[in-house]
Write a protein that holds these residues in place. Structure first.
Motif: not given
Length: 348
Positions: A67-93
Motif C-alpha cells: 500500500d505504501l508503494v502504491s501511495k508513493v508511486h501515485k504521488y511521484d510516478e517517476d520515483l525509482l522504487i525497489y524492494l529488498i526482500t527474501d521473498i521470491d514469490s511470483e504472486e508477491e512480485k
C-alpha cells in the motif's frame, strides 16, 4: 532542478544487515542516502522534499508495504522504487510491480551487484532529470513566447482603440475608463477571469467606427441635425465591419460591442432596435459603462455631471435604456468606478 544536482536515495530500512551495504554501494557513485524506519513517516518525508530520486523498501510481506508503494508511486510516478526482500514469490512480485515497484533485490544483498545497479539507476534518473529540465525550459520558452504575442496583441488593440478616438479631442482616456468599468461590471456579474479580461481589452473598441465619421460631426459643439445624427449612428455598423471576421477573440468581442452598445433595453436604440436580452451581454455592459463615463466627463457640447447626478440618471433609465441587473451590479461597485475615473482623469 539542475542537471548536476546530487541524487538522493531514501531507504525504509528494517533489515539491520542491509543498511551498511546500501550506504557503501552508494558512496562511490555519490548518491546521498537517508534512512527512515517509521512507515507512518515515509509519505511525510517524501512530500516535504522535492529531491528524492530512488526509494528502497525492506519488504517482509506486509500488505501495508505494498500500500505504501502504491501511495508513493501515485504521488511521484517517476520515483525509482525497489524492494529488498527474501521473498521470491511470483504472486508477491506481481502485486509489487502493479503497485509501482521497478524491481527486487533478493537477500542476501551483493554489494557488487548493488553498486552496479545503483550506477545504472543514477544514469537513468540523471537522464530523466536532464529531460525534465529541457522540457521545463521549453515550456518556459513557449509560455514567454505566448505572453509576448498576447502583449503585442493587446498593445495593438489599444492602438486601434486610440485611433478611433484620435479625432475626438475630449475623449483621450475615455476608452481606457470604459474598459475598466466594463471589467468591473463583468466581475460583479460573476464572469470568469477570461470574461473579465475580454471586457477590459475589447470594450475600448466600442467606438472604432468613428474612424469613418467626419470631424465636423464628431467635434460639433452644437446639437446635431437629424441628417448628421443619422450619419453619426452609422459608426456602430462601421465598427462591426472593421472588427468582425478575425480569429482574435478580442476583436470579435469588440465587433459585438461596437454593433450593440447603442441598443436600448426597451428596443428604442440603434442600429437594429434590439430589446432586452436579445441585446448581447457585452453590449448591455458597455452601454452602461459608456454612458456613465460620458455623463461625468466634460465634452465640447456639455459640462460634466456630478457622480450623484449620474447615478440618479442611471437608476432612472434601468429597464428603459439599460439592463436593470447590470445597473444594479454597476452601482454596487460605483466607488470602484469613481476611483477609475479619478486615476484616469480626462486629459486637458
Amino acid at each position: 532542478m539542475t542537471d548536476t544536482r546530487k541524487l538522493n536515495l531514501l531507504y525504509y530500512n528494517t533489515f539491520s544487515d542491509c543498511r551498511d551495504i546500501v550506504a557503501n554501494a552508494a558512496i562511490p557513485i555519490d548518491i546521498g542516502v537517508s534512512y527512515i524506519n517509521d512507515i507512518n513517516e515515509v509519505m511525510k518525508h517524501i512530500m516535504s522534499r522535492d529531491s528524492i530520486d530512488i526509494f528502497f523498501i525492506d519488504y517482509d510481506g506486509r500488505a501495508e508495504l505494498i500500500d505504501l508503494v502504491s501511495k508513493v508511486h501515485k504521488y511521484d510516478e517517476d520515483l525509482l522504487i525497489y524492494l529488498i526482500t527474501d521473498i521470491d514469490s511470483e504472486e508477491e512480485k506481481i502485486k509489487a510491480y502493479n503497485a509501482g515497484v521497478i524491481d527486487f533485490f533478493l537477500l542476501p544483498l551483493s554489494s557488487h551487484i548493488l553498486k552496479a545497479l545503483l550506477k545504472n539507476m543514477a544514469c537513468l534518473r540523471g537522464s530523466r532529470l536532464k529531460l525534465y529540465n529541457k522540457t521545463n525550459m521549453l515550456q518556459y520558452e513557449i509560455e514567454q513566447a505566448v505572453k509576448t504575442v498576447k502583449e503585442r496583441e493587446l498593445e495593438s488593440l489599444l492602438l486601434l482603440a486610440r485611433a478611433s478616438e484620435y479625432k475626438d479631442k475630449d475623449t483621450a482616456n475615455h476608452i481606457l475608463r470604459v474598459g475598466k468599468y466594463s471589467a468591473i461590471i463583468m466581475e460583479n456579474l460573476g464572469g470568469s477571469h477570461e470574461d473579465i479580461e475580454l471586457m477590459l481589452y475589447s470594450a475600448p473598441l466600442h467606438d472604432v467606427g468613428k474612424i469613418g465619421i467626419s470631424d465636423s460631426i464628431l467635434n460639433k459643439s452644437s446639437k446635431l441635425t437629424e441628417e448628421e445624427y443619422n450619419i453619426m449612428k452609422t459608426h456602430a455598423t462601421k465598427g462591426y465591419e472593421i472588427l468582425s471576421g478575425t480569429k482574435s477573440k478580442y476583436l470579435e468581442a469588440g465587433a459585438i460591442i461596437a454593433l450593440s452598445h447603442h441598443e436600448k433595453y426597451d428596443g428604442s436604440g440603434y442600429p437594429n432596435g434590439l430589446k432586452g436580452d436579445s441585446i448581447h451581454l457585452y453590449g448591455r455592459i458597455v452601454a452602461v459603462a459608456d454612458v456613465f463615463d460620458a455623463l461625468i466627463s466634460e465634452r465640447v457640447y456639455k459640462n460634466s455631471w456630478t457622480l450623484e447626478h449620474a447615478v440618479e440618471y442611471l437608476k432612472s433609465q434601468a429597464g428603459i435604456h439599460f439592463d436593470p441587473v447590470i445597473i444594479e451590479k454597476f452601482l454596487e461597485k460605483i466607488d470602484d468606478a469613481a476611483a477609475v475615473f479619478k486615476n484616469l482623469m480626462p486629459e486637458k
